[in-house]
Write an enzyme that holds these catalytic residues in place. Structure first.
Site, mmCIF file in Angstrom:
data_model
loop_
_atom_site.group_PDB
_atom_site.id
_atom_site.type_symbol
_atom_site.label_atom_id
_atom_site.label_comp_id
_atom_site.label_asym_id
_atom_site.label_seq_id
_atom_site.Cartn_x
_atom_site.Cartn_y
_atom_site.Cartn_z
ATOM 1 N N HIS A 172 7.716 -21.262 21.836
ATOM 2 C CA HIS A 172 8.207 -21.064 23.217
ATOM 3 C C HIS A 172 8.472 -19.573 23.465
ATOM 4 O O HIS A 172 9.607 -19.174 23.728
ATOM 5 C CB HIS A 172 9.495 -21.886 23.355
ATOM 6 C CG HIS A 172 10.039 -22.028 24.740
ATOM 7 N ND1 HIS A 172 10.437 -20.960 25.510
ATOM 8 C CD2 HIS A 172 10.301 -23.128 25.490
ATOM 9 C CE1 HIS A 172 10.908 -21.404 26.673
ATOM 10 N NE2 HIS A 172 10.830 -22.694 26.698
ATOM 11 N N ASP A 216 7.042 -23.306 36.346
ATOM 12 C CA ASP A 216 7.297 -24.102 35.131
ATOM 13 C C ASP A 216 6.142 -25.086 35.013
ATOM 14 O O ASP A 216 6.156 -26.164 35.612
ATOM 15 C CB ASP A 216 8.628 -24.852 35.250
ATOM 16 C CG ASP A 216 9.070 -25.444 33.912
ATOM 17 O OD1 ASP A 216 10.225 -25.900 33.812
ATOM 18 O OD2 ASP A 216 8.250 -25.433 32.960
ATOM 19 N N GLU A 276 3.724 -20.141 26.439
ATOM 20 C CA GLU A 276 4.041 -20.915 25.232
ATOM 21 C C GLU A 276 2.813 -21.659 24.727
ATOM 22 O O GLU A 276 2.171 -22.401 25.484
ATOM 23 C CB GLU A 276 5.143 -21.922 25.585
ATOM 24 C CG GLU A 276 6.379 -21.265 26.205
ATOM 25 C CD GLU A 276 7.230 -22.245 26.987
ATOM 26 O OE1 GLU A 276 7.804 -21.860 28.024
ATOM 27 O OE2 GLU A 276 7.324 -23.409 26.533
HETATM 28 O O1 TA6 Z 1 9.176 -24.284 28.602
HETATM 29 C C1 TA6 Z 1 9.804 -24.284 29.853
HETATM 30 C C2 TA6 Z 1 11.077 -25.114 29.744
HETATM 31 O O2 TA6 Z 1 10.780 -26.430 29.362
HETATM 32 C C3 TA6 Z 1 11.807 -25.038 31.088
HETATM 33 O O3 TA6 Z 1 11.757 -26.267 31.768
HETATM 34 C C4 TA6 Z 1 13.231 -24.642 30.679
HETATM 35 O O4 TA6 Z 1 13.999 -25.760 30.360
HETATM 36 C C5 TA6 Z 1 12.928 -23.791 29.448
HETATM 37 O O5 TA6 Z 1 11.948 -24.559 28.751
HETATM 38 C C6 TA6 Z 1 14.106 -23.363 28.624
HETATM 39 O O6 TA6 Z 1 14.670 -24.449 27.985
HETATM 40 P P1 TA6 Z 1 15.980 -24.161 27.054
HETATM 41 O O7 TA6 Z 1 16.295 -25.495 26.488
HETATM 42 O O8 TA6 Z 1 15.570 -23.163 26.020
HETATM 43 O O9 TA6 Z 1 17.018 -23.573 27.991
#
Ligand code: TA6
Length: 305
Positions: A172, A216, A276
């Site tokens: 991520h 997103d 990601e």
């Molecule tokens: O990858 C994008 C995502 O799924 C967004 O929806 C947001 O939730 C982000 O990840 C960050 O998630 P976190 O749990 O690290 O705050």
């Protein structure tokens, strides 16, 4: 096997002039890589790459100035490992979003000074860190990080049990950009994606991605490289992946970043974008008994001509 302390880690895995281990005031142990080609820091909690800065280059990876290092808490920025599911758990909303791997202790199992001048460190997720109620499968999980002019992160999942299991996963990665107005992301033109802003509509990407509001998106069935073209830094960041069929693009924009509270300032969202390398939604991966699956990503810089 309990977590080794800093002294023992340095005795076993330090590489003079390249790799050492220190303890942060939060009590977390950090691997610090400083070789001739780059600097990097990696938290043993989550085997979480926090920084990557090639020599003579601006940082490639964004770490929030407000990132909190704390036991059991995810770190805002860097390369969080989402495993063994991506997003919310399919059936149990009490399980942590993006899986448990990024907030539990990993162990160092190897370190290596490579002949090309880069430094490799291998982390393994110990059985003792895996909550059986959330993941009742026998497996061996490693995160292999190679730091040099470019950075390679490889997440390897081995199924050591007797039955197939299915994983969702993502590296991520948060990238450091000059300003959200000055970038475009290419490589996903024509790809179908799930638009998570709103009600997860399925759409098709037309042209390069620019960001002028919350984005997103889970792009599906794509193994393409992505480029973050940054006119402000006069460079592109290449994300070259193998073993990944999804690419997630995320910027929280103003309100969501403010609500999350750990973007450092009310303009923190302008300095980052997530691209990601993942296997998410319908791209989840079935790992047969005795088989292994690798998610392998190379991050590199290309200077604008
Ligand atoms: O990858 C994008 C995502 O799924 C967004 O929806 C947001 O939730 C982000 O990840 C960050 O998630 P976190 O749990 O690290 O705050």
């Amino acid at each position: 096997m309990s977590q080794l302390n800093v002294t023992t880690l340095n005795q076993k895995f330090a590489i003079p002039g390249q790799l050492e281990f220190t303890e942060d005031e939060s009590g977390l142990i950090i691997a610090r890589i400083a070789n001739k080609q780059a600097l990097s820091t990696i938290s043993l909690q989550g085997a979480h790459v926090m920084t990557f800065e090639p020599t003579g280059e601006k940082p490639v990876i964004w770490l929030s100035p407000a990132a909190k290092l704390a036991r059991g808490k995810s770190i805002r920025g860097g390369v969080p490992i989402c495993w063994p599911w991506f997003g919310a758990h399919a059936t149990d909303s009490t399980f942590p979003g993006h899986g448990f791997a990024r907030t539990v202790p990993w162990q160092v199992v190897a370190s290596e000074a490579l002949s090309n001048g880069s430094t490799r460190i291998t982390f393994e997720l110990p059985q003792s860190s895996i909550p059986a109620a959330q993941w009742p499968h026998a497996c061996r999980v490693r995160n292999i990080v190679t730091v040099g002019k470019e950075m390679i992160v490889e997440l390897v999942t081995e199924n050591t049990g007797q039955a197939m299991f299915e994983i969702g996963e993502a590296l991520h990665t948060y990238f450091a950009i000059s300003d959200v107005d000055k970038i475009r992301i290419t490589g996903l033109e024509g790809c179908a994606y799930l638009d998570k802003v709103g009600d997860c509509q399925r759409r098709t990407q037309a042209g390069a991605i620019t960001i002028t509001a919350e984005v997103d998106r889970i792009y599906l069935d794509t193994d393409s490289d992505c480029l973050i073209d940054d006119s402000g830094h006069k460079r592109s960041i290449r994300i070259a992946k193998r073993g990944s069929r999804s690419t997630v693009v995320w910027n929280p924009w103003i309100e969501k970043a403010a609500k999350m509270g750990d973007f450092g300032s009310d303009t923190g969202y302008r300095c980052m974008v997530c691209v990601e390398s993942a296997n998410a939604a319908e791209n989840v991966v079935k790992v047969a008994a005795g088989a292994a699956h690798s998610l392998h990503v190379t991050y590199s810089i290309e200077k604008a001509m």
